[in-house]
Design a protein around this motif. Sequence first.
Motif, PDB file in Angstrom:
ATOM      1  N   GLU A  11     -34.741 -13.819 -49.265  1.00  0.00           N
ATOM      2  CA  GLU A  11     -33.694 -14.812 -51.232  1.00  0.00           C
ATOM      3  C   GLU A  11     -33.880 -13.867 -51.452  1.00  0.00           C
ATOM      4  O   GLU A  11     -34.720 -12.494 -52.036  1.00  0.00           O
ATOM      5  CB  GLU A  11     -35.016 -15.686 -51.743  1.00  0.00           C
ATOM      6  CG  GLU A  11     -34.908 -16.390 -52.811  1.00  0.00           C
ATOM      7  CD  GLU A  11     -33.433 -16.612 -53.325  1.00  0.00           C
ATOM      8  OE1 GLU A  11     -33.682 -16.191 -54.423  1.00  0.00           O
ATOM      9  OE2 GLU A  11     -33.497 -18.312 -52.977  1.00  0.00           O
ATOM     10  N   ASP A  57     -31.692 -18.323 -48.393  1.00  0.00           N
ATOM     11  CA  ASP A  57     -30.614 -18.877 -48.697  1.00  0.00           C
ATOM     12  C   ASP A  57     -29.057 -18.551 -48.426  1.00  0.00           C
ATOM     13  O   ASP A  57     -29.227 -17.883 -48.101  1.00  0.00           O
ATOM     14  CB  ASP A  57     -30.444 -17.777 -50.352  1.00  0.00           C
ATOM     15  CG  ASP A  57     -30.080 -18.270 -51.942  1.00  0.00           C
ATOM     16  OD1 ASP A  57     -29.688 -19.566 -52.043  1.00  0.00           O
ATOM     17  OD2 ASP A  57     -29.879 -17.327 -52.000  1.00  0.00           O
ATOM     18  N   VAL A  58     -28.017 -19.395 -49.434  1.00  0.00           N
ATOM     19  CA  VAL A  58     -27.003 -19.736 -48.835  1.00  0.00           C
ATOM     20  C   VAL A  58     -26.589 -17.809 -49.592  1.00  0.00           C
ATOM     21  O   VAL A  58     -25.778 -16.881 -48.552  1.00  0.00           O
ATOM     22  CB  VAL A  58     -26.394 -20.403 -49.692  1.00  0.00           C
ATOM     23  CG1 VAL A  58     -24.584 -20.177 -49.660  1.00  0.00           C
ATOM     24  CG2 VAL A  58     -26.098 -21.464 -48.770  1.00  0.00           C
ATOM     25  N   TYR A  59     -26.526 -17.425 -50.510  1.00  0.00           N
ATOM     26  CA  TYR A  59     -25.982 -16.595 -51.404  1.00  0.00           C
ATOM     27  C   TYR A  59     -26.918 -15.009 -51.383  1.00  0.00           C
ATOM     28  O   TYR A  59     -27.958 -15.253 -52.354  1.00  0.00           O
ATOM     29  CB  TYR A  59     -25.449 -16.432 -52.816  1.00  0.00           C
ATOM     30  CG  TYR A  59     -24.445 -17.997 -52.463  1.00  0.00           C
ATOM     31  CD1 TYR A  59     -23.194 -17.388 -52.172  1.00  0.00           C
ATOM     32  CD2 TYR A  59     -24.970 -19.240 -53.465  1.00  0.00           C
ATOM     33  CE1 TYR A  59     -21.930 -18.805 -52.170  1.00  0.00           C
ATOM     34  CE2 TYR A  59     -24.074 -20.465 -53.222  1.00  0.00           C
ATOM     35  CZ  TYR A  59     -22.687 -20.229 -52.637  1.00  0.00           C
ATOM     36  OH  TYR A  59     -21.790 -20.720 -52.205  1.00  0.00           O
ATOM     37  N   LYS A  64     -23.450 -14.064 -46.843  1.00  0.00           N
ATOM     38  CA  LYS A  64     -23.490 -15.581 -46.289  1.00  0.00           C
ATOM     39  C   LYS A  64     -24.799 -15.641 -46.030  1.00  0.00           C
ATOM     40  O   LYS A  64     -24.577 -14.928 -44.497  1.00  0.00           O
ATOM     41  CB  LYS A  64     -22.723 -16.291 -47.047  1.00  0.00           C
ATOM     42  CG  LYS A  64     -21.866 -15.946 -47.699  1.00  0.00           C
ATOM     43  CD  LYS A  64     -19.875 -17.017 -47.947  1.00  0.00           C
ATOM     44  CE  LYS A  64     -20.078 -17.759 -49.710  1.00  0.00           C
ATOM     45  NZ  LYS A  64     -18.857 -18.056 -48.971  1.00  0.00           N
ATOM     46  N   THR A  85     -31.202 -23.343 -50.928  1.00  0.00           N
ATOM     47  CA  THR A  85     -30.074 -23.333 -51.803  1.00  0.00           C
ATOM     48  C   THR A  85     -29.668 -24.071 -52.945  1.00  0.00           C
ATOM     49  O   THR A  85     -30.161 -25.224 -52.318  1.00  0.00           O
ATOM     50  CB  THR A  85     -28.704 -22.981 -50.726  1.00  0.00           C
ATOM     51  OG1 THR A  85     -27.561 -23.008 -51.754  1.00  0.00           O
ATOM     52  CG2 THR A  85     -28.686 -23.662 -49.704  1.00  0.00           C
TER      53      THR A  85
END
Length: 231
Positions: A11, A57-59, A64, A85
């Motif tokens: 994260e 987390d995605v971002y 990604k 996310t």
Amino acid sequence: MSDLIEVLIVEDDPRIAEIHRRFTEKIEGFKVIATATTGEQAKEWLEVVQPHLVLLDVYLPDMKGVELIKFIRQNFQEIDVIMITAASEVDIVSHALRGGAFDYIIKPLTFDRFKESLENYQHKIAKLKGNQELTPEQIESLWNTRAKTGMSEANDSPKGIDPLTLEKILRCIESIGKEGITAEALSAESGVSRSTARRYLEYLISKKSVYAELIYGNVGRPERRYFRVHS
């Protein structure tokens, strides 16, 4: 100690990472062993500590999260992933599913939802470790860990009602007090547009999960407020 599920948190926001760490360590049987703020840092930790579970987390600043899932699947078959996310784009969700993510938790998360996900994972791992052969019922239960979840209507949602958005709306509605909530307030709290918030609220009225009343304020102008239906 050997039964502890070791967790790597990935994260980029240190404050959110700390929340995830505290949430994780409030649940018996889990231990956070590392935190990464970038995809490359996560890859290094994966090589060194090889955790049982990644909270992802995605971002991330350099990639990604779904790219990191692909890396994990190619190099660490025994490591599992739970996505945490705010992303709800169809391509992100589909990549997470294809990559074998155990769960997909939408921010803003609550401890109850977080705990449910980790405990479901814990129960699944315990079943796999504790049996050399599984009954058909046990096998089915491994893929139905969310069947008992509260107000979820993901399986029979009509056209225009996205299950992930619905789940986000439902989590916001769970905190509605006696004063109810307007579509505008729900929009601000959930991050969806006002028209989207209103559409989901009206859908939930049809499902008898909420009801609406016209409330007249001090200036005499009515506003439509929504209230939870308590079972």
